[in-house]
Write an enzyme that holds these catalytic residues in place. Structure first.
Site, PDB file in Angstrom:
ATOM      1  N   ARG A   1      -7.182   6.355  -2.007  1.00  0.00           N
ATOM      2  CA  ARG A   1      -6.465   7.806  -2.320  1.00  0.00           C
ATOM      3  C   ARG A   1      -5.258   8.304  -2.581  1.00  0.00           C
ATOM      4  NH1 ARG A   1     -10.248   7.145   0.598  1.00  0.00           N
ATOM      5  NH2 ARG A   1      -8.355   7.449   2.023  1.00  0.00           N
ATOM      6  N   THR A   2      -4.514   7.877  -1.446  1.00  0.00           N
ATOM      7  CA  THR A   2      -3.150   8.684  -1.965  1.00  0.00           C
ATOM      8  C   THR A   2      -2.658   6.836  -2.690  1.00  0.00           C
ATOM      9  OG1 THR A   2      -3.097   9.159   0.541  1.00  0.00           O
ATOM     10  CG2 THR A   2      -1.016   8.088  -0.683  1.00  0.00           C
TER      11      THR A   2
ATOM     12  N   LYS B   1       6.036 -14.931   4.310  1.00  0.00           N
ATOM     13  CA  LYS B   1       7.557 -14.839   4.412  1.00  0.00           C
ATOM     14  C   LYS B   1       8.129 -14.759   5.056  1.00  0.00           C
ATOM     15  CE  LYS B   1       7.969 -16.713  -0.398  1.00  0.00           C
ATOM     16  NZ  LYS B   1       8.154 -16.567  -1.449  1.00  0.00           N
TER      17      LYS B   1
ATOM     18  N   ARG C   1       3.908   2.841   1.953  1.00  0.00           N
ATOM     19  CA  ARG C   1       2.982   3.158   3.321  1.00  0.00           C
ATOM     20  C   ARG C   1       3.047   1.882   4.242  1.00  0.00           C
ATOM     21  NH1 ARG C   1      -1.981   6.659   4.076  1.00  0.00           N
ATOM     22  NH2 ARG C   1      -2.923   5.777   5.593  1.00  0.00           N
TER      23      ARG C   1
ATOM     24  N   HIS D   1       2.710  11.780   7.038  1.00  0.00           N
ATOM     25  CA  HIS D   1       2.181  11.673   5.853  1.00  0.00           C
ATOM     26  C   HIS D   1       2.443  12.765   5.063  1.00  0.00           C
ATOM     27  CE1 HIS D   1       0.155   9.708   2.877  1.00  0.00           C
ATOM     28  NE2 HIS D   1      -1.508  10.123   3.086  1.00  0.00           N
TER      29      HIS D   1
END
Lengths: 351, 351, 351
Positions: C80-81, C110, C131, C168
């Site tokens: 959703r975000t 890496k 995120r 958030h």
């Protein structure tokens, strides 16, 4: 995606998608059963028109879907369908959003159900392109988007990009478009479908669309191992529309009179025992030698990707060089057909 | 991706990419061998011009690639190259499509070969950015796109974003652009390349590009463990163009006279035994102390990502604060150079 | 991503993000602590205005962020975000770039650190949506982008899309926007927060934002198992602003007088023993029956995704049909609020 296993088929059985009936605007696209011959003709005319305009670099094409957003929800990978839908939307000037890390991670991680994910995407987008491993997922998505509309005051639509052993309607639409586009017409043509006709969703959907066109003088040569024949209800459907249906496992003989050859794969795991598979496996391979025996103006189609059913990599190269092989044009047509579909669904435009 | 292992190198050996020779339009970009000094000067002038226009928020930049589509085909991840190509295309107003769930899944899942995947992308896009773990993949892609052109009547082009131990031409181009941009010229400059010069594709390609520029009074200080020296053919190539080449493992001495320092990693797994690696490993680390011994106006470059070859995280912070460290400007230059390349390949524009 | 484990919290503790103080332009958005009531009112007014303009298909919306680029850096998935930020940026006419194969692969492969990855993205983009699974990652990103600015002469900004058990902030902003939008005001309202109030970052941030608004006559009904109560410092903060705080585990009684009900999940793994969890688990489920006992004009909110805390799939359907359930409107509001935030950060526009 174990959470999806709980989806009761009952949810879907109750959902009846709207027929197109001359008006594509704001309709879900979830089954080939929504299309009449007139709908198909309109769609294909739009696809050809858009192709011409793209090739002429007509800047107006990029205005058609401006201001609209498509969300990709691919619960499994499908390189061609995925890229093709994205390119179609972008060329129309529409925007595309997708899940950055792949949706499988997200769903597995949080156990989210399709019914909420599709409504999340619907909150942000105007059209959702859904690919899902389970049959009926597109119908379910349509049902939940209809419910969402009551909350947010507009109805985002879903276009199926294939759901498991269910349907893959835009593949069938691009296949039929290619037959009309490169073959000219269905009337009086012999169309061979070769391979696993029992499980192949593309051949099922294509046969249903051919039936919907009610062509005249058309023959269907259904070529498969005996244990992998086309489902009888589809055979009966076609025969009921005066299509001459031949069911056979004699490939060379049937191909010799076929104008359109639609090739698909026969998979070992579909056979009861390895001996049965071994008996037929070398026959159901399209080779450069076999293609030489076909009509000089035949069209060889394949939904791709291909593997051993078109021989070795060297065979691929030789087949590709033959002008009868049109699977790359077929693939490109997929983008133009999807542009036409998106344009009509989003704007209802007479493009 | 096991299917790709079957790619015979013979396929590639036969393919000769077109030299740029003053005209970038519709050419594949697969090797630094395609570029002459004049081509490089044109490209770098375009990169600088585009940088200025982006910083001035010139809206005309967003018209340059309008109506064109780039497809990403990243068969392995590369955060910087990936984001940089996408940002470059977008800033030019072009569209970008990619595989939603990552292409590794798709290929593994269906055993699809590069030769069909690249043509699928070619059906939808005008330019394909290909990253692949196998050397020669970009040449192979170019060959198959040439074949596709015979089917669909236009030729999509491929730009290599690195193929295994093969080439990574746009990395070398952005490296050289940064030397010209921040160092002013190659003439009369001493350029140090440090690290694993035997296996490093970036230093190989950069050395070839420096050779292509035929600079005057230039010195190359090749600093590596003895077992990881630059391939002799590249050393000979440079010497043949009057470039003074020094091969050494004495880092501090060679750095003391170097104007440009191109730092890369030495990997443990390249050594025959751990003792050999342990003997040199602490020397091939750029530290704040070592940088203090360099020329006050030296430029420290690195292709990134970096690990222990630039010490600890605290060392990173100290190195970053030194004005001689230009690897972030180098990274930003990558976007402007890729903008210039895309503009010239897609539009041939004198941007 | 093991390399990230080495991030010392000390790096973050020293970073103080700028308050908005009426001016969003070019500011990192990393904590709800940056917002005053006036800032929130401006932001919410912009969100409502943009929503109206999107629904009217106002083409000017697509000009607001034209010429700017957002880079997604999602180190973990969040459907959703992720989709919401992409759709927001696209609808404003801005460009979006992301890592084709998912960033987890790249980093694991890496061993690249956040501090270099975020600066790579900063070289190509104007704003980075981050995120990350670790608390403080957004602050760290902000700090390194400030350092990058000294190299490249402009400062890209980061917007936190959630960092582990940290904050958030855009979730809290969209939650509060929904309360204002659908509930009209905070003044005189009783707001219930239900579930794990000890660990839930969304309820912590929402409570802090409510405090920042200094509402009058507001009550907070904090409903949780006794072992999962809201941290005392947040309770004290709210009480200090004349918010009437009730802490209880008696769900039905507290809900009966609540105008806004913010529902969240209680997770088994937060309990010391299974017996403690079993004792409360059936109480902390929102069912159609429980919703019937709530005020007729109550608003039921949920940050989604939801699982057993809203009962079975059939319960979901029944809850969804209730007009008091506004979590889909809440989800759609997330896009409009993010549009407002991006517009203000990128353009400072009075949108």
């Amino acid at each position: 995606m174990t959470s999806l296993a709980s989806t009761p088929p009952a949810d879907i059985a109750s959902y009846v998608p709207e027929p197109i009936a001359g008006d594509f605007l704001n309709k879900h696209i979830v089954t080939v059963g929504q299309f009449s011959r007139t709908d198909l003709e309109q769609l294909f005319a739009a696809a050809s028109s858009l192709r011409t305009r793209v090739r002429q670099r007509d800047r107006g094409v990029g205005e058609i879907a401006a201001g609209t957003v498509m969300s990709l929800l691919f619960f499994e990978s499908s390189t061609r369908t995925d890229l093709s839908f994205q390119a179609a939307m972008r060329r129309l000037g529409g925007e595309v959003v997708g899940v950055s890390n792949g949706i499988q991670f997200s769903s597995t991680y949080k156990g989210e159900d399709l019914h909420d994910t599709v409504r999340a995407a619907g909150c942000y987008a105007d059209v959702i392109t859904l690919r899902h491993p389970e049959a009926g997922a597109s119908m379910l998505a349509a049902k939940y988007l209809d419910q969402l509309a009551e909350k947010i005051g507009r109805r985002p639509v879903v276009i199926s990009a294939g759901d498991g052993i269910g349907e893959h309607p835009t593949q069938a639409l691009l296949d039929l478009y290619t037959i009309f586009d490169l073959g000219g017409s269905l009337d009086g043509r012999a169309i061979a479908m070769v391979g696993d006709l029992k499980h192949g969703r593309t051949v099922h959907s294509l046969a249903r669309l051919i039936h919907a066109c009610a062509p005249s003088g058309t023959a269907l040569n259904l070529i498969s191992p005996d244990c992998l024949r086309m489902p009888p209800e589809i055979v009966e459907l076609c025969r009921g529309a005066d299509i001459a249906v031949l069911e056979t496992d004699q490939i060379a003989a049937a191909l010799a009179s076929s104008d359109i050859i639609y090739w698909t794969r026969v998979q070992e795991e579909r056979f009861a025992d390895i001996a049965s598979y071994d008996r037929i496996k070398d026959d159901f391979v399209m080779t450069p030698e076999l293609l030489q025996t076909c009509l000089p103006n035949a069209l060889l189609m394949h939904p791709l990707p291909r593997k051993h059913e078109m021989g070795t990599r060297d065979d691929h190269d030789l087949l590709d060089a033959d002008p009868r092989s049109v699977y790359f044009q077929q693939m490109e047509n997929g983008m133009f057909m999807r542009m036409a579909l998106l344009a009509k669904v989003l704007r209802g435009a007479h493009v």
